[in-house]
Write an enzyme that holds these catalytic residues in place. Structure first.
Site, PDB file in Angstrom:
ATOM      1  N   HIS A   1       0.846  -1.204   0.000  1.00 49.08           N
ATOM      2  CA  HIS A   1       0.000   0.000   0.000  1.00 49.08           C
ATOM      3  C   HIS A   1       0.881   1.254   0.000  1.00 49.08           C
ATOM      4  O   HIS A   1       0.615   2.222  -0.694  1.00 49.08           O
ATOM      5  CB  HIS A   1      -0.892   0.025   1.251  1.00 49.08           C
ATOM      6  CG  HIS A   1      -1.854  -1.119   1.351  1.00 49.08           C
ATOM      7  ND1 HIS A   1      -1.760  -2.077   2.326  1.00 49.08           N
ATOM      8  CD2 HIS A   1      -2.940  -1.440   0.613  1.00 49.08           C
ATOM      9  CE1 HIS A   1      -2.750  -2.952   2.192  1.00 49.08           C
ATOM     10  NE2 HIS A   1      -3.482  -2.589   1.155  1.00 49.08           N
TER      11      HIS A   1
ATOM     12  N   ASP B   1      -3.307  -7.375  -7.640  1.00 50.60           N
ATOM     13  CA  ASP B   1      -4.680  -7.774  -7.951  1.00 50.60           C
ATOM     14  C   ASP B   1      -4.929  -7.508  -9.440  1.00 50.60           C
ATOM     15  O   ASP B   1      -5.653  -6.587  -9.815  1.00 50.60           O
ATOM     16  CB  ASP B   1      -5.656  -6.996  -7.061  1.00 50.60           C
ATOM     17  CG  ASP B   1      -5.425  -7.303  -5.595  1.00 50.60           C
ATOM     18  OD1 ASP B   1      -5.859  -8.362  -5.148  1.00 50.60           O
ATOM     19  OD2 ASP B   1      -4.748  -6.503  -4.913  1.00 50.60           O
TER      20      ASP B   1
ATOM     21  N   ILE C   1       4.765  -5.465  -4.504  1.00 47.72           N
ATOM     22  CA  ILE C   1       5.850  -5.418  -3.510  1.00 47.72           C
ATOM     23  C   ILE C   1       5.844  -6.760  -2.759  1.00 47.72           C
ATOM     24  O   ILE C   1       4.783  -7.257  -2.362  1.00 47.72           O
ATOM     25  CB  ILE C   1       5.643  -4.240  -2.532  1.00 47.72           C
ATOM     26  CG1 ILE C   1       5.533  -2.915  -3.297  1.00 47.72           C
ATOM     27  CG2 ILE C   1       6.768  -4.183  -1.501  1.00 47.72           C
ATOM     28  CD1 ILE C   1       6.750  -2.509  -4.100  1.00 47.72           C
TER      29      ILE C   1
ATOM     30  N   SER D   1       0.464  -8.808   1.557  1.00 46.19           N
ATOM     31  CA  SER D   1      -0.994  -8.812   1.575  1.00 46.19           C
ATOM     32  C   SER D   1      -1.450  -8.669   3.025  1.00 46.19           C
ATOM     33  O   SER D   1      -0.797  -9.194   3.936  1.00 46.19           O
ATOM     34  CB  SER D   1      -1.503 -10.147   1.013  1.00 46.19           C
ATOM     35  OG  SER D   1      -2.854 -10.339   1.349  1.00 46.19           O
TER      36      SER D   1
HETATM   37  P1  AMP Z   1      -6.392  -3.962  -0.493  1.00 50.08           P
HETATM   38  O1  AMP Z   1      -6.232  -3.178   0.768  1.00 50.08           O
HETATM   39  O2  AMP Z   1      -5.939  -5.370  -0.420  1.00 50.08           O
HETATM   40  O3  AMP Z   1      -7.771  -3.806  -1.084  1.00 50.08           O
HETATM   41  O4  AMP Z   1      -5.410  -3.297  -1.547  1.00 50.08           O
HETATM   42  C1  AMP Z   1      -5.478  -1.939  -1.858  1.00 50.08           C
HETATM   43  C2  AMP Z   1      -4.597  -1.656  -3.038  1.00 50.08           C
HETATM   44  O5  AMP Z   1      -3.248  -2.003  -2.731  1.00 50.08           O
HETATM   45  C3  AMP Z   1      -4.992  -2.479  -4.283  1.00 50.08           C
HETATM   46  O6  AMP Z   1      -4.862  -1.672  -5.445  1.00 50.08           O
HETATM   47  C4  AMP Z   1      -3.972  -3.583  -4.242  1.00 50.08           C
HETATM   48  O7  AMP Z   1      -3.724  -4.157  -5.511  1.00 50.08           O
HETATM   49  C5  AMP Z   1      -2.753  -2.863  -3.723  1.00 50.08           C
HETATM   50  N1  AMP Z   1      -1.809  -3.833  -3.157  1.00 50.08           N
HETATM   51  C6  AMP Z   1      -2.083  -4.806  -2.252  1.00 50.08           C
HETATM   52  N2  AMP Z   1      -0.984  -5.544  -2.006  1.00 50.08           N
HETATM   53  C7  AMP Z   1       0.011  -5.025  -2.784  1.00 50.08           C
HETATM   54  C8  AMP Z   1       1.385  -5.359  -2.993  1.00 50.08           C
HETATM   55  N3  AMP Z   1       1.964  -6.370  -2.360  1.00 50.08           N
HETATM   56  N4  AMP Z   1       2.095  -4.609  -3.864  1.00 50.08           N
HETATM   57  C9  AMP Z   1       1.516  -3.573  -4.526  1.00 50.08           C
HETATM   58  N5  AMP Z   1       0.227  -3.216  -4.373  1.00 50.08           N
HETATM   59  C10 AMP Z   1      -0.525  -3.925  -3.519  1.00 50.08           C
END
Ligand code: AMP
Length: 287
Positions: free
Chosen positions: A37, A152, A180, A189
Site C-alpha cells: 500500500h 490484484d 511489492i 498482503s
Molecule cells: P487492499 O487493501 O488489499 O484492497 O489493496 C489496496 C490496493 O493495494 C490495491 O490496489 C492492491 O492491488 C494494492 N496492493 C495490495 N498488495 C500489494 C502489494 N503487495 N504490492 C503492490 N500493491 C498492492
C-alpha cells in the site's frame, strides 16, 4: 493529514481543492496497510497533488462471510503509516456512509468474461462488489489519478473496464504499481498477518511457482509446468484453486505459451483457510 469519516465532508473538501486546481491522487484500500500500500501512496506523492487514501473493508466484495469477519483491522497503525507515507487525506467511513441505502446493488455492468473467470469463478459476486464500492468511492473523491496494485491483476482490469463503462476514461488516469514482495518473494498482503509461522514458511511457494513458469516458458509446455506447480502446491499443503496463463492485455485464458504475446501467469491457492493470490507478467519487455 486530515481524516474524514463522513462522505459529505470529504466530498466538499475535495471539490474545493479540485476547483483550486489541485490534482487528486486516490489510493483505495481495505486497511491493515503494509509496504505494498505504501508504494502506491509514495507513487501518488511523487506524481504531485493531493494524496487521498480510503480505508474501508467493503462487505459487498466478500463472497466468504468468514473471510470478511476475520479481515484484519489496524486503524491506529494504518494512520501512522499513512502519515509517514505523506498521505494528505484519509477517508475512513463506516458502512452506512458508503451504503446509506443498504448493501444491495442494482447496477449491472457488462464486464464480458472478465468477471466470470479466475477470481470471478472462484469468488462469485466478488467483482460486482468491487465495482459497487469503486463506483461509490470514485463518485465521492473524483480523483484525477487512481493508484492500483498489480498484485490484484484481474481487479485492475475490471476497474479499468468500469472506468470506461461509467464514462470516466477521459478524465481519470489509472496508474498500476508493481507488486511489492517480502524477502522470500511472498507478495505482501493484509491477509498474510493471519498466516501461522509454518504456513508463512511455505507461503512463498506460490511465488516460486510463478518464477518457474516464467523460467520455463521457452522450454516446456504450459500444461506441463501448470501440473508441476499444482503438484508442488498440493505437496506443500496448499489447496490450489488455479494456476493459469492469460493474455496480459485482456486476460483471455491461454492453453500454452506464445512467444510474441505479453502473458501473465496467475495463481490462487488456499493455505488453511487463508486464500492467497499472486501473478507475474512473463515477458514484460512486450508490455
Ligand atoms: P487492499 O487493501 O488489499 O484492497 O489493496 C489496496 C490496493 O493495494 C490495491 O490496489 C492492491 O492491488 C494494492 N496492493 C495490495 N498488495 C500489494 C502489494 N503487495 N504490492 C503492490 N500493491 C498492492
Amino acid at each position: 493529514m486530515i481524516i474524514f469519516k463522513k462522505e459529505q465532508d470529504i466530498r466538499h473538501y475535495l471539490t474545493e481543492q479540485s476547483s483550486q486546481g489541485r490534482t487528486i491522487g486516490f489510493v483505495p484500500t481495505m486497511g491493515a496497510l503494509h509496504d505494498g500500500h505504501r508504494s502506491l501512496l509514495v507513487k501518488a506523492k511523487e506524481d504531485g497533488g493531493l494524496v487521498v487514501c480510503s480505508v474501508f473493508i467493503n462487505p459487498t466484495q466478500f463472497n466468504d462471510k468468514k473471510d470478511f469477519e476475520k479481515y484484519p483491522v489496524a486503524h491506529e497503525a494504518d494512520l501512522a503509516l499513512l502519515q509517514e507515507a505523506g498521505c494528505d487525506v484519509a477517508f475512513m467511513p463506516d458502512v452506512s456512509e458508503i451504503y446509506p441505502d443498504g448493501l444491495s446493488d442494482t447496477a449491472d455492468y457488462d464486464f464480458g468474461r472478465l468477471d466470470t473467470i479466475l477470481e470471478g469463478a472462484h469468488r462469485p459476486g466478488h467483482f460486482r462488489g468491487v465495482a459497487q464500492v469503486m463506483t461509490r468511492l470514485l463518485d465521492i473523491t473524483h480523483p484525477h489519478n487512481l493508484y492500483l496494485g498489480q498484485k490484484d491483476y484481474q481487479q485492475c482490469m475490471v476497474i479499468k473496464r468500469l472506468v470506461e463503462l461509467t464514462g470516466r476514461k477521459d478524465h481519470l488516469r489509472i496508474v498500476i504499481c508493481p507488486t511489492i514482495r517480502e524477502a522470500d518473494g511472498l507478495a505482501m498482503s493484509s491477509r498474510n498477518t493471519r498466516l501461522t509461522d509454518p504456513q508463512r514458511a511455505l507461503a512463498a511457494t506460490i511465488y516460486q511457482c510463478l518464477v518457474s513458469i516464467q523460467g520455463k516458458q521457452q522450454t516446456d509446455s504450459f500444461g506441463l509446468v501448470q501440473k508441476e506447480c499444482m503438484d508442488l502446491l498440493k505437496e506443500k499443503g496448499f489447496d490450489p484453486e488455479y494456476v493459469a496463463l492469460a493474455d496480459a492485455e485482456d486476460l483471455t485464458l491461454m492453453d500454452d505459451f506464445v512467444a510474441e504475446k505479453s502473458m501473465v501467469a496467475l495463481i490462487a491457492a488456499k493455505i488453511g483457510d487463508i486464500r492467497l493470490i499472486d501473478n507475474m507478467i512473463l515477458n514484460p519487455s512486450l508490455n
